[in-house]
Design a protein around this motif. Sequence first.
Motif, short mmCIF file in Angstrom:
data_model
loop_
_atom_site.label_atom_id
_atom_site.label_comp_id
_atom_site.label_asym_id
_atom_site.label_seq_id
_atom_site.Cartn_x
_atom_site.Cartn_y
_atom_site.Cartn_z
N LEU A 115 0.97 -1.19 0.12
CA LEU A 115 0.10 -0.04 0.01
C LEU A 115 0.78 1.31 0.16
O LEU A 115 1.90 1.34 0.88
CB LEU A 115 -1.03 0.04 1.21
CG LEU A 115 -1.76 -1.34 1.35
CD1 LEU A 115 -2.49 -1.20 2.83
CD2 LEU A 115 -3.06 -0.97 0.39
N THR A 116 0.40 2.32 -0.83
CA THR A 116 1.24 3.59 -0.71
C THR A 116 0.81 4.20 0.67
O THR A 116 -0.17 3.98 1.02
CB THR A 116 0.77 4.52 -2.15
OG1 THR A 116 -0.66 4.89 -1.98
CG2 THR A 116 1.18 3.75 -3.17
N GLU A 126 -0.57 7.22 0.54
CA GLU A 126 -1.84 7.65 0.42
C GLU A 126 -3.06 6.57 0.53
O GLU A 126 -4.05 7.03 0.99
CB GLU A 126 -1.93 8.16 -1.02
CG GLU A 126 -2.82 9.30 -1.39
CD GLU A 126 -3.02 9.62 -2.62
OE1 GLU A 126 -2.06 9.55 -3.48
OE2 GLU A 126 -4.17 10.32 -3.04
N GLN A 127 -2.69 5.40 0.01
CA GLN A 127 -3.53 4.39 0.25
C GLN A 127 -3.82 3.79 1.56
O GLN A 127 -5.25 3.54 1.96
CB GLN A 127 -3.21 3.02 -0.64
CG GLN A 127 -3.38 3.29 -2.20
CD GLN A 127 -2.65 2.08 -2.80
OE1 GLN A 127 -1.77 1.56 -2.66
NE2 GLN A 127 -3.07 1.70 -4.17
N LEU A 128 -2.80 3.95 2.51
CA LEU A 128 -2.94 3.67 3.79
C LEU A 128 -3.82 4.76 4.51
O LEU A 128 -4.73 4.38 5.30
CB LEU A 128 -1.68 3.66 4.50
CG LEU A 128 -0.90 2.46 4.30
CD1 LEU A 128 0.55 2.74 5.14
CD2 LEU A 128 -1.64 1.28 5.50
N GLU A 129 -3.61 5.86 4.28
CA GLU A 129 -4.35 6.99 4.94
C GLU A 129 -5.91 6.92 4.57
O GLU A 129 -6.49 7.03 5.14
CB GLU A 129 -3.81 8.22 4.55
CG GLU A 129 -4.74 9.57 5.27
CD GLU A 129 -3.53 10.83 5.42
OE1 GLU A 129 -2.54 10.79 5.07
OE2 GLU A 129 -4.44 11.69 6.02
N THR A 130 -6.09 6.32 3.27
CA THR A 130 -7.54 6.65 2.71
C THR A 130 -8.11 5.26 3.35
O THR A 130 -9.25 5.28 3.77
CB THR A 130 -7.48 6.25 1.25
OG1 THR A 130 -6.90 7.37 0.54
CG2 THR A 130 -8.98 6.36 0.72
N LEU A 131 -7.44 4.20 3.27
CA LEU A 131 -7.94 3.10 4.32
C LEU A 131 -8.28 3.27 5.81
O LEU A 131 -9.47 2.97 6.38
CB LEU A 131 -6.96 1.97 4.01
CG LEU A 131 -7.12 0.57 4.93
CD1 LEU A 131 -8.67 0.00 4.35
CD2 LEU A 131 -6.11 -0.22 5.24
N HIS A 154 -10.39 0.34 0.89
CA HIS A 154 -9.13 -0.34 0.68
C HIS A 154 -9.12 -0.37 -1.12
O HIS A 154 -9.97 -0.31 -1.79
CB HIS A 154 -9.39 -1.75 1.13
CG HIS A 154 -8.10 -2.44 1.05
ND1 HIS A 154 -7.63 -3.29 -0.16
CD2 HIS A 154 -7.25 -2.96 1.93
CE1 HIS A 154 -6.58 -3.75 0.09
NE2 HIS A 154 -6.27 -3.78 1.25
N PRO A 155 -7.81 -0.21 -1.56
CA PRO A 155 -7.49 -0.21 -3.10
C PRO A 155 -8.02 -1.24 -3.81
O PRO A 155 -8.54 -1.24 -5.00
CB PRO A 155 -6.09 -0.07 -3.12
CG PRO A 155 -5.71 -0.36 -2.03
CD PRO A 155 -6.67 0.13 -0.58
N THR A 156 -7.89 -2.45 -3.09
CA THR A 156 -8.35 -3.71 -4.04
C THR A 156 -9.45 -4.75 -3.44
O THR A 156 -9.93 -5.63 -3.88
CB THR A 156 -7.08 -4.74 -4.05
OG1 THR A 156 -6.82 -5.04 -2.78
CG2 THR A 156 -5.93 -4.01 -4.66
#
Length: 285
Positions: A98-99, A101-106, A112-114
């Motif tokens: 996870l980037t 940014e993806q971690l923060e969004t999660l 979650h991205p996927t």
Amino acid sequence: MRGFVVLLAGASLFACAVEQSNEDSLEGAVLEDAAVTFQGADYGDDEAAKVAHGERVSKVLLCTACHTPTLTGTHMGNFDPTLDGIWASNVTRAVPDLTDEQLETLLREGVHPTRDEIYMMPSKVYQKVSDADMAALIAYLRTLEPTGEPTPLTKLNPGLAEARAAGQYPTSAEEVPLYAGNHPPDPGEEYALGRYVATVNCADCHGPQLDGEDGFAPDLSQMVGTYSDAELVQMLTTGEAPGGRDIGLMSFIGANVTSHLTDEERADLVAYLRKLSEDKMAAAQ
Ligand code: HEC
Ligand code: HEC
């Protein structure tokens, strides 16, 4: 630990009953923009201080309570069969994929991205974590060595799937709007640190305005009346209630989560809760 997870499942089930934000609560400070943080967030360019702060944040924000102290994850069904199929992921294995940014969004949005759906993670309160605390947490997660087995994907068991179909088992993302703009009371600047702790921790189980979740966790402004300040500090440091009374899940939280608050954070939290209780009594007269 068993009771902990059982009750957390209950927390999610009750989340639907939480009232949407009302006009009154919107008058409070907009926590998302406030510069209030846990102590130690003034790490500046000191990377080691940032990571150390992030490690403490991972404890006071309950990550280690669900994902285990090593963050290597666990099957929630081990503790409570009604949670069969839900895995608190092996965070040490998940983070490299996870980037930031993806971690923060999660964390903040429960997205979650996927994966289509994420359950149980309290993004409803993480949306209100300060930017400095969030950045430190993510910096700390980046330092974790991948350890242990990757955890399987979560799949709802028939009981939870049925609850979900009946609208009683929201995803983390679905809980976020219930808490957006719906904050604990704001009695003024001097209580900002105590209110912040309550907002990003206590509100997870005691409700967005700390006045309790039906059948799960009590109204905090009422509860503090049964404690002296010293007793409350003691409970939030060791999990021990006055007279050795059994306080279930709260005992686990006191010993393993709020034990990682600084003395000043804990004292400010107690002062804040005391103020809420006084204001409520004054309003009732
Ligand atoms: C109440 C329990 C709980 C708490 C508290 C919690 N999590 Fe989770 N977390 C979960 C569960 C359960 C999942 C898996 C969700 C799913 O698949 O539906 C998850 C998923 C994740 C993932 C995604 C893993 C992957 O495989 O991609 C990360 C990363 C994560 N959590 C980090 C954290 C961090 C960091 C914190 C603290 C800020 C935290 N969690 C707090 C229960 C929790
Ligand atoms: C993960 C959920 C969770 C979190 C987070 C949490 N609580 Fe609790 N708390 C509970 C539950 C559940 C109970 C009721 C326990 C029982 O009586 O079995 C409780 C009970 C209490 C009580 C009453 C205990 C008694 O004497 O009966 C106090 C006081 C309290 N919590 C304070 C706090 C404060 C302050 C925070 C924030 C720092 C907090 N709690 C965070 C779940 C939580």
